[in-house]
Enzyme design. Structure first.
Site, PDB file in Angstrom:
ATOM      1  N   HIS A 158       9.371 -31.543 -31.759  1.00 48.42           N
ATOM      2  CA  HIS A 158       9.589 -31.336 -33.195  1.00 48.42           C
ATOM      3  C   HIS A 158      10.918 -31.885 -33.680  1.00 48.42           C
ATOM      4  O   HIS A 158      11.048 -32.309 -34.812  1.00 48.42           O
ATOM      5  CB  HIS A 158       9.402 -29.859 -33.549  1.00 48.42           C
ATOM      6  CG  HIS A 158       7.948 -29.501 -33.636  1.00 48.42           C
ATOM      7  ND1 HIS A 158       7.298 -28.792 -32.658  1.00 48.42           N
ATOM      8  CD2 HIS A 158       7.004 -29.845 -34.555  1.00 48.42           C
ATOM      9  CE1 HIS A 158       6.015 -28.690 -32.979  1.00 48.42           C
ATOM     10  NE2 HIS A 158       5.812 -29.312 -34.125  1.00 48.42           N
ATOM     11  N   GLU A 374      -6.742 -30.705 -32.644  1.00 47.56           N
ATOM     12  CA  GLU A 374      -5.618 -30.857 -31.713  1.00 47.56           C
ATOM     13  C   GLU A 374      -5.834 -30.093 -30.409  1.00 47.56           C
ATOM     14  O   GLU A 374      -4.937 -30.024 -29.584  1.00 47.56           O
ATOM     15  CB  GLU A 374      -4.278 -30.501 -32.380  1.00 47.56           C
ATOM     16  CG  GLU A 374      -4.253 -29.198 -33.123  1.00 47.56           C
ATOM     17  CD  GLU A 374      -2.975 -28.979 -33.919  1.00 47.56           C
ATOM     18  OE1 GLU A 374      -2.042 -29.790 -33.847  1.00 47.56           O
ATOM     19  OE2 GLU A 374      -2.915 -27.957 -34.622  1.00 47.56           O
ATOM     20  N   ASP A 398      -0.395 -32.664 -30.267  1.00 48.60           N
ATOM     21  CA  ASP A 398      -0.924 -31.596 -29.418  1.00 48.60           C
ATOM     22  C   ASP A 398      -2.162 -32.045 -28.666  1.00 48.60           C
ATOM     23  O   ASP A 398      -2.330 -31.705 -27.494  1.00 48.60           O
ATOM     24  CB  ASP A 398      -1.247 -30.360 -30.268  1.00 48.60           C
ATOM     25  CG  ASP A 398       0.004 -29.543 -30.519  1.00 48.60           C
ATOM     26  OD1 ASP A 398       0.767 -29.322 -29.565  1.00 48.60           O
ATOM     27  OD2 ASP A 398       0.240 -29.150 -31.673  1.00 48.60           O
ATOM     28  N   CYS A 445      -2.520 -37.352 -38.484  1.00 47.03           N
ATOM     29  CA  CYS A 445      -1.163 -37.034 -38.931  1.00 47.03           C
ATOM     30  C   CYS A 445      -0.207 -36.846 -37.754  1.00 47.03           C
ATOM     31  O   CYS A 445       0.961 -36.568 -37.949  1.00 47.03           O
ATOM     32  CB  CYS A 445      -1.163 -35.794 -39.815  1.00 47.03           C
ATOM     33  SG  CYS A 445      -1.748 -34.339 -38.956  1.00 47.03           S
TER      34      CYS A 445
HETATM   35  C1  PEP Z   1       0.150 -32.624 -33.987  1.00 48.35           C
HETATM   36  O1  PEP Z   1       0.027 -31.799 -33.087  1.00 48.35           O
HETATM   37  O2  PEP Z   1      -0.110 -33.842 -33.860  1.00 48.35           O
HETATM   38  C2  PEP Z   1       0.652 -32.202 -35.313  1.00 48.35           C
HETATM   39  C3  PEP Z   1       0.606 -33.001 -36.361  1.00 48.35           C
HETATM   40  O3  PEP Z   1       1.210 -30.954 -35.403  1.00 48.35           O
HETATM   41  P1  PEP Z   1       2.669 -30.586 -34.829  1.00 48.35           P
HETATM   42  O4  PEP Z   1       3.326 -31.862 -34.378  1.00 48.35           O
HETATM   43  O5  PEP Z   1       3.425 -29.909 -35.904  1.00 48.35           O
HETATM   44  O6  PEP Z   1       2.335 -29.675 -33.702  1.00 48.35           O
HETATM   45 MG    MG Z   2       0.158 -29.715 -33.605  1.00 43.32          MG
END
Ligand code: PEP
Ligand code: MG
Length: 473
Positions: A158, A374, A398, A445
């Site tokens: 993150h 995911e 994920d 995304c």
């Molecule tokens: C992902 O897992 O690709 C996602 C967009 O969510 P995050 O990165 O916030 O877990």
């Molecule tokens: Mg995610």
């Protein structure tokens, strides 16, 4: 992209969570500065700046707009610093550093540290850290940074997502042993500066280009830069660094602002994805053996409905209020696309639909309800999940870690964490096919959408939209 600069070692101020309110921190910093100002003109000037009503007003306005206190403080710092930096006068321009210094003190005081201002990052430096957590990021002045060098983590942790959204190059998995403050260090970011060409290529192939966001400022910046909507609004980042639970009204205010900023284009609002590496300080801590396989995303929300309900209510209220102002934005379906993280079964979607019906029997006219793909279960059972969903949004960050059984934050298994692996590719193919068979749109995304090596593949797979980590005008 490679950048070089002097190192500054990261020091985590206080507990990293909001230990004092803004008002308490302000009082503390004020008395400290009053003491230091005697006979010291620099601190006397800082005291004057602290007392300028613009500072407090900007923070308070941000809080009223729905930001948490640390977020509000960081956003106020960024806007005031930027105001000074744009003044056409070298002396006043240089005052931006003083503003950073004052905000650094406030931040340190809010997180339970000393208000002495030690956490300030000098301009143009490279922040060097063993590990950075999502909760650390509200305290970092990204504008002052030239880059980040981090030992732990990989490209989809993150902190990378946040740094890149702010345009700061970051390198993870770096050997930082022996680096001292002031040493010249280098950051190699394979992904920085490539997003504009991805956007052009995707648009030329007929895909929509969305932007990822974690706060209102990022939504506004992305929309100003021509995004056709927001592909993921990571709402948990609004509420991680605070000591109390957000109310229905707080949710409503911020989502209304977000919908207005999108001006009728889709806002994909992800319900809070807490758990894993993201904790809420206002809930009792449950220590889990495997947090990434535990109470995360929708699992957490269904268990803690006292946290989930105000969020859904706020989202519904925001959509209703915006529809009252702009009915034309709802003529071809609602621009509010609510997406649920970490779904594994159709039952979870049905439970959310039940809760939404309880809040507003007409909720289907107010929002589209989709899911994040995911987990391997969601990808494998995509045809069944498509029946209950209005859209899919693929979270490859994920999806990759769960398919490859390789922690997205663990540099030791980064060689396995490969979104280009055949197993991940098959899951993407299958998901797109299932969505299109059911006639629902499917976007991506995860950070793979922002990787230029993937653009051609994602276009060929048939995705309808790519959501990029950042867009520039
Ligand atoms: C992902 O897992 O690709 C996602 C967009 O969510 P995050 O990165 O916030 O877990
Ligand atoms: Mg995610």
């Amino acid at each position: 992209m490679t950048v070089k600069g002097p190192a500054v070692l990261f020091k985590r101020p206080g507990s990293g969570t909001a230990a004092r309110s803004f008002d308490e921190a302000f009082g503390l910093v004020r008395s400290e500065l009053e003491r230091q100002a005697e006979g010291n003109p620099v601190f006397a000037a800082h005291l004057e700046m602290l007392d300028d009503p613009m500072l407090c007003d900007t923070v308070k306005d941000n809080i009223l707009a729905g930001m948490s206190e640390p977020e509000a403080l960081a956003a106020a710092r960024d806007s005031i610093v930027s105001m000074f930096e744009h003044i056409d006068d070298e002396y006043l321009k240089a005052r931006a550093d003083d503003v950073r210094d004052i905000f650094g003190r406030l931040r340190a005081a809010m997180t339970g540290g000393t208000p002495g201002g030690e956490s300030v990052i000098p301009d143009g430096h490279i922040l060097v850290a063993e590990e950075l957590f999502p909760s650390d990021t509200a305290g970092i002045d990204f504008k002052a940074l030239r880059g980040i060098l981090c030992h732990k983590g990989n490209n989809t942790s993150h902190v990378c997502i946040i740094a890149r959204a702010k345009g700061v190059p970051i390198q993870v998995g770096a050997d930082i042993s022996g680096i001292k403050d002031g040493d010249t260090v280098q950051v190699d970011d394979p992904l920085a500066g490539r997003l504009q060409s991805i956007a052009s290529k995707a648009r030329a192939a007929g895909l929509k280009v969305y932007v990822n966001a974690a706060n209102l400022a990022e939504i506004r910046a992305g929309m100003d830069a021509g995004a056709e909507g927001v592909g993921i609004f990571r709402t948990e980042f609004l509420f991680l660094n605070r000591s109390s639970m957000p109310s229905r009204e707080e949710h409503e205010t911020i989502y209304r602002e977000a919908l207005l900023a999108c001006a009728g284009k889709p806002l994909t609002l992800r319900t809070m994805d807490v758990g894993g590496d993201k904790e809420l300080p206002y809930l009792p801590v449950t220590v889990e053996d495997n947090p990434f396989l535990g109470l995360r995303g929708i699992r957490f929300s269904l268990k803690h409905q006292d946290v989930f309900l105000p969020q859904l209510e706020g989202a519904v209220d925001a959509a209703r209020s915006v529809r009252g102002m702009h009915p034309e934005w709802f003529e071809e379906g609602s621009p509010l696309h609510l997406t649920i993280p970490m779904v594994s079964t159709a039952e979870e979607i049905l439970q959310v639909r039940d809760i939404l019906s309880g809040i507003a029997p007409d909720y289907r006219s107010l929002l589209e309800l989709g899911i994040m793909i995911e987990t391997p279960a969601a990808a494998i059972d995509a045809p069944a999940l498509a029946v209950e969903s209005d859209f899919f949004s693929v979270g490859t960050n994920d999806l990759t870690q769960y398919i490859m059984a390789a922690d997205r934050c663990n540099a030791d298994v980064a060689y396995l964490y490969d979104p280009f692996a055949p197993a991940v590719r098959k899951a993407l193919e299958f998901t797109v096919e299932a969505a299109h068979k059911k006639g629902i749109p499917v976007g991506i995304c995860g950070e793979l959408a922002s990787d230029p090596r993937a653009t051609g593949i994602l276009i060929d797979l048939g995705f309808d939209s790519l959501s990029l980590s950042r867009l520039e005008g």
